[in-house]
Design a protein around this motif. Structure first.
Motif, short mmCIF file in Angstrom:
data_model
loop_
_atom_site.label_atom_id
_atom_site.label_comp_id
_atom_site.label_asym_id
_atom_site.label_seq_id
_atom_site.Cartn_x
_atom_site.Cartn_y
_atom_site.Cartn_z
N UNK A 53 -10.54 46.00 -10.85
CA UNK A 53 -11.55 45.05 -11.30
C UNK A 53 -12.83 45.28 -10.51
N UNK A 54 -13.94 45.42 -11.21
CA UNK A 54 -15.22 45.60 -10.53
C UNK A 54 -16.20 44.52 -10.98
N UNK A 55 -16.88 43.93 -10.01
CA UNK A 55 -17.93 42.94 -10.29
C UNK A 55 -19.25 43.68 -10.36
N UNK A 56 -20.00 43.44 -11.41
CA UNK A 56 -21.26 44.17 -11.61
C UNK A 56 -22.37 43.19 -11.98
N UNK A 57 -23.59 43.66 -11.81
CA UNK A 57 -24.78 43.00 -12.33
C UNK A 57 -25.55 44.02 -13.14
N UNK A 58 -26.03 43.59 -14.32
CA UNK A 58 -26.78 44.51 -15.18
C UNK A 58 -28.03 43.82 -15.71
N UNK A 72 -36.00 39.01 -28.35
CA UNK A 72 -36.28 40.37 -27.92
C UNK A 72 -36.48 40.54 -26.43
N UNK A 73 -36.37 39.45 -25.66
CA UNK A 73 -36.56 39.56 -24.21
C UNK A 73 -35.42 40.33 -23.55
N UNK A 74 -35.72 40.99 -22.44
CA UNK A 74 -34.66 41.61 -21.63
C UNK A 74 -33.75 40.52 -21.07
N UNK A 75 -32.51 40.89 -20.78
CA UNK A 75 -31.53 39.92 -20.31
C UNK A 75 -30.78 40.49 -19.10
N UNK A 76 -30.28 39.57 -18.27
CA UNK A 76 -29.50 39.96 -17.09
C UNK A 76 -28.15 39.26 -17.13
N UNK A 77 -27.14 39.96 -16.63
CA UNK A 77 -25.77 39.43 -16.65
C UNK A 77 -25.05 39.74 -15.34
N UNK A 78 -24.13 38.86 -14.97
CA UNK A 78 -23.11 39.14 -13.97
C UNK A 78 -21.79 39.24 -14.73
N UNK A 79 -21.01 40.27 -14.44
CA UNK A 79 -19.80 40.51 -15.23
C UNK A 79 -18.71 41.09 -14.36
N UNK A 80 -17.48 40.98 -14.87
CA UNK A 80 -16.33 41.65 -14.26
C UNK A 80 -15.72 42.57 -15.31
N UNK A 81 -15.56 43.82 -14.93
CA UNK A 81 -14.98 44.84 -15.80
C UNK A 81 -13.62 45.24 -15.24
N UNK A 127 -15.48 56.78 -19.94
CA UNK A 127 -16.04 57.87 -19.14
C UNK A 127 -15.14 58.24 -17.98
N UNK A 128 -14.41 57.26 -17.46
CA UNK A 128 -13.52 57.49 -16.33
C UNK A 128 -12.11 57.91 -16.77
N UNK A 129 -11.88 57.90 -18.08
CA UNK A 129 -10.60 58.33 -18.62
C UNK A 129 -9.47 57.32 -18.47
N UNK A 130 -9.82 56.04 -18.18
CA UNK A 130 -8.78 55.04 -17.97
C UNK A 130 -8.92 53.83 -18.90
N UNK A 131 -10.00 53.78 -19.66
CA UNK A 131 -10.24 52.62 -20.51
C UNK A 131 -10.78 51.45 -19.71
N UNK A 132 -11.39 50.52 -20.41
CA UNK A 132 -11.92 49.36 -19.71
C UNK A 132 -12.29 48.25 -20.69
N UNK A 133 -12.34 47.04 -20.16
CA UNK A 133 -12.80 45.91 -20.98
C UNK A 133 -13.40 44.85 -20.06
N UNK A 134 -14.08 43.92 -20.68
CA UNK A 134 -14.76 42.85 -19.95
C UNK A 134 -13.83 41.67 -19.75
N UNK A 135 -13.75 41.16 -18.52
CA UNK A 135 -12.91 39.98 -18.27
C UNK A 135 -13.72 38.73 -17.95
N UNK A 136 -14.99 38.88 -17.61
CA UNK A 136 -15.85 37.72 -17.34
C UNK A 136 -17.29 38.13 -17.59
#
Length: 307
Positions: A172-177, A68-77, A195-204
């Protein structure tokens, strides 16, 4: 070759390699630890890497609280392309050229930050009538999961890169959440693209924290295997390491003794809903408490009476 001693009870923090399921890592750890009593605190997809918290022996009783702990990620969308699985492992289903208006990305990210309702990915491990959703999808079923409340406490865009996908311009956008337990980052990528009308998926995807357990505390699986082959002990954290992930209550000697006998003690903060790691004056984890009522009860006790 020396035979290493069985691992002690505690938490083992692993930097999961790509291509391994969480179950694969647990199976390997059972051999390394010399016990079948090994479990994990939160699944990582095979393509994902990063913090995987394992419990060994009595520490498996802690896992239900650490999940149940909160989690952090680095990702590429990747914006401009959708897949069946909402990540790079699934079949591509649509491509849309990306040409975002100024401020559009920031606005979409802001709308997905905070308390939101999220529909999990159809290929999640959520059970439907006793069967995992991903198994139903792979069997050809159309799966619709209900939205659930999650919290995205931070959604930061670090970098943007234009890319080409077979002639289609994508971004491709690099994000932290930083997210609450139960959040699917794949679904976040999907929803951002929608939301942006272009679709998206996770690559990393790389998990950087589970609670306060971070990558700097994790060992690569290959290093653990090599170390055990030369007789080294596993770097297992004691049960008291739960204090790094849970709320903490420091007990008096008398309070600790009462808990070891299975008795209740007054709650330090009546009404709090999170599990509480109760430590004796020596810093040992005595129990995990439920302090939601005036009298705290032990959800699990780790120290035997008179020990």
């Amino acid at each position: 070759m020396p035979t290493p001693e069985p691992a002690r009870d505690g938490l083992l923090l692993i930097d999961k390699p790509p291509g391994w399921t969480s179950h694969d890592v647990v199976a390997k750890a059972r051999g390394l630890a010399g016990t079948r009593r090994v479990g994990h605190a939160g699944t990582l997809d095979p393509m994902a890497t990063g913090v995987l918290v394992l419990g060994i022996g009595r520490a498996t009783k802690l896992l239900t609280f650490l999940v149940g702990c909160a989690k952090s990620y680095a990702a590429t969308i990747r914006l401009g392309a959708t897949t069946v699985t909402d990540d790079a492992e699934g079949e591509l289903t649509a491509r849309t050229p990306v040409a975002l208006a100024p401020g559009a990305l920031a606005a979409a990210v802001a709308a997905l930050t905070g308390d939101i309702e999220q529909v999990p990915s159809a290929v999640s491990a959520i059970k439907i009538d006793g069967q995992r959703a991903y198994a139903r999808v792979r069997g050809g079923e159309a799966v619709a999961l209900a939205a659930r409340p999650v919290t995205i406490s931070r959604f930061a865009v670090l970098a943007e890169r234009a890319a080409d996908l077979d002639g289609t311009p994508v971004l491709d956008i690099d994000v932290e959440v930083d997210v609450s337990s139960g959040t699917y980052v794949r679904a976040l990528a999907r929803d951002l693209g929608a939301a942006l009308g272009v679709g998206g998926h996770l690559t990393a995807l790389r998990r950087t924290h589970v609670g306060r357990f971070g990558l700097d505390q994790c060992a690569p699986l290959d290093d653990l295997v090599a170390g055990r082959a030369t007789g080294r002990s596993l770097p297992v954290l004691g049960l008291d390491a739960a204090a790094h992930a849970l709320a903490v209550r420091e007990l008096s000697a008398a309070e600790a003794r009462e808990l070891t006998f299975g008795r209740r003690i007054p709650s330090a903060e009546p009404g709090r809903t999170e599990p509480v790691a109760a430590l004796d004056p020596a810093g040992r984890l005595v129990a995990v408490l439920d302090e939601s009522r005036p009298q705290a009860r032990s959800r699990v006790v780790f120290v035997a009476a008179n020990s």
